[in-house]
Motif scaffolding. Structure first.
Motif, PDB file in Angstrom:
ATOM      1  N   ASP A 251       0.847  -1.191   0.000  1.00 43.00           N
ATOM      2  CA  ASP A 251       0.000   0.000   0.000  1.00 43.00           C
ATOM      3  C   ASP A 251       0.883   1.242   0.000  1.00 43.00           C
ATOM      4  O   ASP A 251       1.742   1.405   0.881  1.00 43.00           O
ATOM      5  CB  ASP A 251      -0.885   0.031   1.250  1.00 43.00           C
ATOM      6  N   VAL A 252       0.659   2.138  -0.952  1.00 40.50           N
ATOM      7  CA  VAL A 252       1.509   3.330  -1.038  1.00 40.50           C
ATOM      8  C   VAL A 252       1.292   4.244   0.165  1.00 40.50           C
ATOM      9  O   VAL A 252       2.169   5.042   0.509  1.00 40.50           O
ATOM     10  CB  VAL A 252       1.284   4.091  -2.354  1.00 40.50           C
ATOM     11  N   GLU A 253       0.155   4.114   0.825  1.00 42.01           N
ATOM     12  CA  GLU A 253      -0.091   4.926   2.021  1.00 42.01           C
ATOM     13  C   GLU A 253       0.922   4.630   3.130  1.00 42.01           C
ATOM     14  O   GLU A 253       1.216   5.510   3.952  1.00 42.01           O
ATOM     15  CB  GLU A 253      -1.511   4.701   2.541  1.00 42.01           C
ATOM     16  N   TRP A 254       1.448   3.409   3.160  1.00 41.88           N
ATOM     17  CA  TRP A 254       2.471   3.084   4.161  1.00 41.88           C
ATOM     18  C   TRP A 254       3.703   3.960   3.944  1.00 41.88           C
ATOM     19  O   TRP A 254       4.261   4.505   4.897  1.00 41.88           O
ATOM     20  CB  TRP A 254       2.839   1.598   4.081  1.00 41.88           C
ATOM     21  N   GLU A 255       4.108   4.115   2.695  1.00 45.11           N
ATOM     22  CA  GLU A 255       5.237   4.996   2.389  1.00 45.11           C
ATOM     23  C   GLU A 255       4.913   6.442   2.730  1.00 45.11           C
ATOM     24  O   GLU A 255       5.755   7.167   3.271  1.00 45.11           O
ATOM     25  CB  GLU A 255       5.590   4.887   0.901  1.00 45.11           C
ATOM     26  N   HIS A 256       3.688   6.868   2.442  1.00 43.47           N
ATOM     27  CA  HIS A 256       3.339   8.268   2.683  1.00 43.47           C
ATOM     28  C   HIS A 256       3.284   8.584   4.177  1.00 43.47           C
ATOM     29  O   HIS A 256       3.627   9.705   4.585  1.00 43.47           O
ATOM     30  CB  HIS A 256       2.020   8.621   1.986  1.00 43.47           C
ATOM     31  N   ALA A 257       2.881   7.625   4.995  1.00 42.59           N
ATOM     32  CA  ALA A 257       2.908   7.854   6.439  1.00 42.59           C
ATOM     33  C   ALA A 257       4.333   8.116   6.914  1.00 42.59           C
ATOM     34  O   ALA A 257       4.571   8.934   7.806  1.00 42.59           O
ATOM     35  CB  ALA A 257       2.310   6.650   7.174  1.00 42.59           C
ATOM     36  N   PHE A 258       5.297   7.437   6.284  1.00 45.75           N
ATOM     37  CA  PHE A 258       6.700   7.642   6.636  1.00 45.75           C
ATOM     38  C   PHE A 258       7.239   8.936   6.027  1.00 45.75           C
ATOM     39  O   PHE A 258       7.973   9.686   6.686  1.00 45.75           O
ATOM     40  CB  PHE A 258       7.534   6.449   6.162  1.00 45.75           C
ATOM     41  N   LEU A 259       6.875   9.218   4.773  1.00 44.89           N
ATOM     42  CA  LEU A 259       7.364  10.427   4.109  1.00 44.89           C
ATOM     43  C   LEU A 259       6.928  11.689   4.854  1.00 44.89           C
ATOM     44  O   LEU A 259       7.721  12.620   5.045  1.00 44.89           O
ATOM     45  CB  LEU A 259       6.842  10.481   2.668  1.00 44.89           C
ATOM     46  N   GLU A 260       5.677  11.746   5.278  1.00 40.20           N
ATOM     47  CA  GLU A 260       5.210  12.966   5.944  1.00 40.20           C
ATOM     48  C   GLU A 260       5.891  13.140   7.295  1.00 40.20           C
ATOM     49  O   GLU A 260       6.140  14.271   7.739  1.00 40.20           O
ATOM     50  CB  GLU A 260       3.688  12.971   6.087  1.00 40.20           C
ATOM     51  N   LEU A 261       6.242  12.029   7.918  1.00 37.78           N
ATOM     52  CA  LEU A 261       6.944  12.086   9.199  1.00 37.78           C
ATOM     53  C   LEU A 261       8.391  12.549   9.001  1.00 37.78           C
ATOM     54  O   LEU A 261       8.883  13.424   9.702  1.00 37.78           O
ATOM     55  CB  LEU A 261       6.894  10.695   9.838  1.00 37.78           C
ATOM     56  N   ARG A 262       9.089  11.973   8.010  1.00 37.07           N
ATOM     57  CA  ARG A 262      10.517  12.244   7.830  1.00 37.07           C
ATOM     58  C   ARG A 262      10.818  13.547   7.093  1.00 37.07           C
ATOM     59  O   ARG A 262      11.864  14.151   7.311  1.00 37.07           O
ATOM     60  CB  ARG A 262      11.170  11.077   7.088  1.00 37.07           C
ATOM     61  N   PHE A 263       9.908  13.980   6.229  1.00 40.37           N
ATOM     62  CA  PHE A 263      10.193  15.186   5.450  1.00 40.37           C
ATOM     63  C   PHE A 263       9.483  16.426   5.982  1.00 40.37           C
ATOM     64  O   PHE A 263       9.805  17.540   5.589  1.00 40.37           O
ATOM     65  CB  PHE A 263       9.857  14.962   3.973  1.00 40.37           C
ATOM     66  N   GLY A 264       8.526  16.252   6.865  1.00 38.37           N
ATOM     67  CA  GLY A 264       7.905  17.389   7.529  1.00 38.37           C
ATOM     68  C   GLY A 264       7.375  18.433   6.570  1.00 38.37           C
ATOM     69  O   GLY A 264       6.515  18.144   5.727  1.00 38.37           O
ATOM     70  N   SER A 265       7.875  19.654   6.667  1.00 36.72           N
ATOM     71  CA  SER A 265       7.372  20.753   5.839  1.00 36.72           C
ATOM     72  C   SER A 265       7.642  20.549   4.354  1.00 36.72           C
ATOM     73  O   SER A 265       7.038  21.216   3.509  1.00 36.72           O
ATOM     74  CB  SER A 265       7.995  22.075   6.299  1.00 36.72           C
ATOM     75  N   ASP A 266       8.541  19.623   4.004  1.00 34.84           N
ATOM     76  CA  ASP A 266       8.817  19.328   2.592  1.00 34.84           C
ATOM     77  C   ASP A 266       7.939  18.205   2.047  1.00 34.84           C
ATOM     78  O   ASP A 266       8.084  17.818   0.879  1.00 34.84           O
ATOM     79  CB  ASP A 266      10.290  18.944   2.407  1.00 34.84           C
ATOM     80  N   TYR A 267       7.034  17.677   2.870  1.00 38.43           N
ATOM     81  CA  TYR A 267       6.184  16.583   2.384  1.00 38.43           C
ATOM     82  C   TYR A 267       5.357  16.949   1.150  1.00 38.43           C
ATOM     83  O   TYR A 267       5.110  16.073   0.302  1.00 38.43           O
ATOM     84  CB  TYR A 267       5.259  16.083   3.500  1.00 38.43           C
ATOM     85  N   PRO A 268       4.921  18.214   0.955  1.00 38.72           N
ATOM     86  CA  PRO A 268       4.147  18.524  -0.257  1.00 38.72           C
ATOM     87  C   PRO A 268       4.830  18.122  -1.560  1.00 38.72           C
ATOM     88  O   PRO A 268       4.142  17.914  -2.571  1.00 38.72           O
ATOM     89  CB  PRO A 268       3.951  20.043  -0.160  1.00 38.72           C
ATOM     90  N   PHE A 269       6.139  17.969  -1.578  1.00 42.36           N
ATOM     91  CA  PHE A 269       6.814  17.514  -2.795  1.00 42.36           C
ATOM     92  C   PHE A 269       6.372  16.105  -3.189  1.00 42.36           C
ATOM     93  O   PHE A 269       6.543  15.696  -4.341  1.00 42.36           O
ATOM     94  CB  PHE A 269       8.331  17.530  -2.608  1.00 42.36           C
ATOM     95  N   PHE A 270       5.810  15.344  -2.247  1.00 43.45           N
ATOM     96  CA  PHE A 270       5.478  13.940  -2.485  1.00 43.45           C
ATOM     97  C   PHE A 270       3.975  13.690  -2.610  1.00 43.45           C
ATOM     98  O   PHE A 270       3.572  12.555  -2.880  1.00 43.45           O
ATOM     99  CB  PHE A 270       6.027  13.075  -1.345  1.00 43.45           C
ATOM    100  N   ARG A 271       3.174  14.708  -2.421  1.00 41.32           N
ATOM    101  CA  ARG A 271       1.728  14.502  -2.413  1.00 41.32           C
ATOM    102  C   ARG A 271       1.242  13.908  -3.733  1.00 41.32           C
ATOM    103  O   ARG A 271       1.774  14.206  -4.802  1.00 41.32           O
ATOM    104  CB  ARG A 271       1.009  15.823  -2.150  1.00 41.32           C
TER     105      ARG A 271
END
Length: 325
Positions: A251-271
């Protein structure tokens, strides 16, 4: 200070250099920090060119023998040359930049362990670049966002790691995540008083969020642990993925849960559009528990960077408890 084990020197790695480059001299060896499952060494040759050696053996692996050895388990043992080669091939097939492979050896005749010699990407990590040059880092992040979306758009109808053929019927991924999270909750509650005090509430919340998740039969390709420390930057400001052995279809949501945690304010690059909100809520909680249980388990051994692991534990205890408010 905890002794870093698995320190290989010039004498240990000369045979690896000769196998990869012929009659070249090895001038120096530097063990790079950060690896917990394999040793990562920079090899400096007599013409001042450099390469990276990955070494997989028991001496280089700081994790206790707690991970599942079941090849059907997407969260099982993610270590070794076979998984590295399968992930490298899968990523390369969809034009994801990974370090070029110079030589691999699984014979254990060159040294005690499996070895891969790779291109040395000398631009440093994206984590370091974000701290020293935010404008340049933004350019790399934009490209990394495209890479992540391309990976997640690579789909198949079975979850699991590339190169591993699952046998027989298996549970839905959300059931696997629930079972793992409940086990990690019990494990952490036995060690952390703040979690023990609300263990039953967290168990109920996990089950409630799991119950809201609808079935799914298609999965995207994810790195599995994609933080800015697992991205190198090459001379053309292209992101280069490393620590890829845990890459899998999931599930790609598993990666996104980690991306938003690790990249913080830069997470919009991955939305990306179409993420399942119920999965995100469930996976956030499961991810936070995982990032308490895993580091605590690592700290039971002799992993050297203990303050870093303790900080991860504390941050994710706080994140876990915040899910109850």
């Amino acid at each position: 200070m905890v002794e870093i084990r698995g320190r290989l020197g010039e004498g240990d790695l000369l045979g690896v250099v000769r196998a990869a480059f012929g009659e070249r001299e090895l001038v120096s060896v530097e063990r790079l920090r950060g690896g917990s499952k394999k040793g990562v060494y920079r090899l400096v040759l007599d013409d001042r060119t450099t390469s990276i050696a990955y070494v997989w053996n028991a001496e280089e692996n700081y994790w206790p023998d707690a991970a599942s050895q079941d090849q059907n388990d997407p969260f099982g043992h993610a270590d070794g040359l076979d998984l590295f080669e399968a992930a490298h091939a899968a990523l390369s097939s969809i034009a994801v930049r990974v370090p070029r492979v110079v030589m691999v050896d699984r014979s254990r005749s060159l040294l005690a362990g499996e070895v891969a010699v790779l291109e040395d990407v000398r631009g440093g990590t994206l984590e370091a670049l974000r701290e020293r040059d935010s404008r340049r880092a933004s350019r790399v992040l934009a490209r990394l966002g495209d890479v992540v979306r391309a990976m997640q758009d690579s789909r198949r109808d079975r979850y699991g790691r590339p190169g591993v053929d699952r046998a027989g019927d298996t549970d839905p991924v959300e059931q696997i995540v629930l079972r793992r999270a409940l086990g990690q909750l019990a494990e952490t509650a036995a060690r952390v008083d703040r979690l023990a005090a609300v263990e039953h509430r967290l168990r109920d919340l996990l089950c409630e969020r799991h119950a809201a998740v609808a079935p799914r039969t298609e999965y995207g390709f994810i790195h599995g642990e994609l933080g800015p420390d697992h991205v190198l930057v090459d001379d053309h400001d292209e992101p280069v993925l490393i620590d890829i052995e845990g890459a899998m279809f999931f599930d790609v949501e598993w990666e996104h849960a980690f991306l938003e945690l690790r990249f913080g304010s830069d997470y919009p690059f991955f939305r990306r559009a179409g993420l399942d909100r119920d999965r995100m809520r469930f996976y956030r909680l499961a991810m936070y528990l995982s990032l308490v249980a895993g580091p605590l388990r690592l700290l039971d051994g002799d992993f050297p960077d203990r303050p870093v692991m303790l900080e991860i534990v504390e941050q994710n205890i706080d994140r876990t408890l915040a899910q109850l408010t």
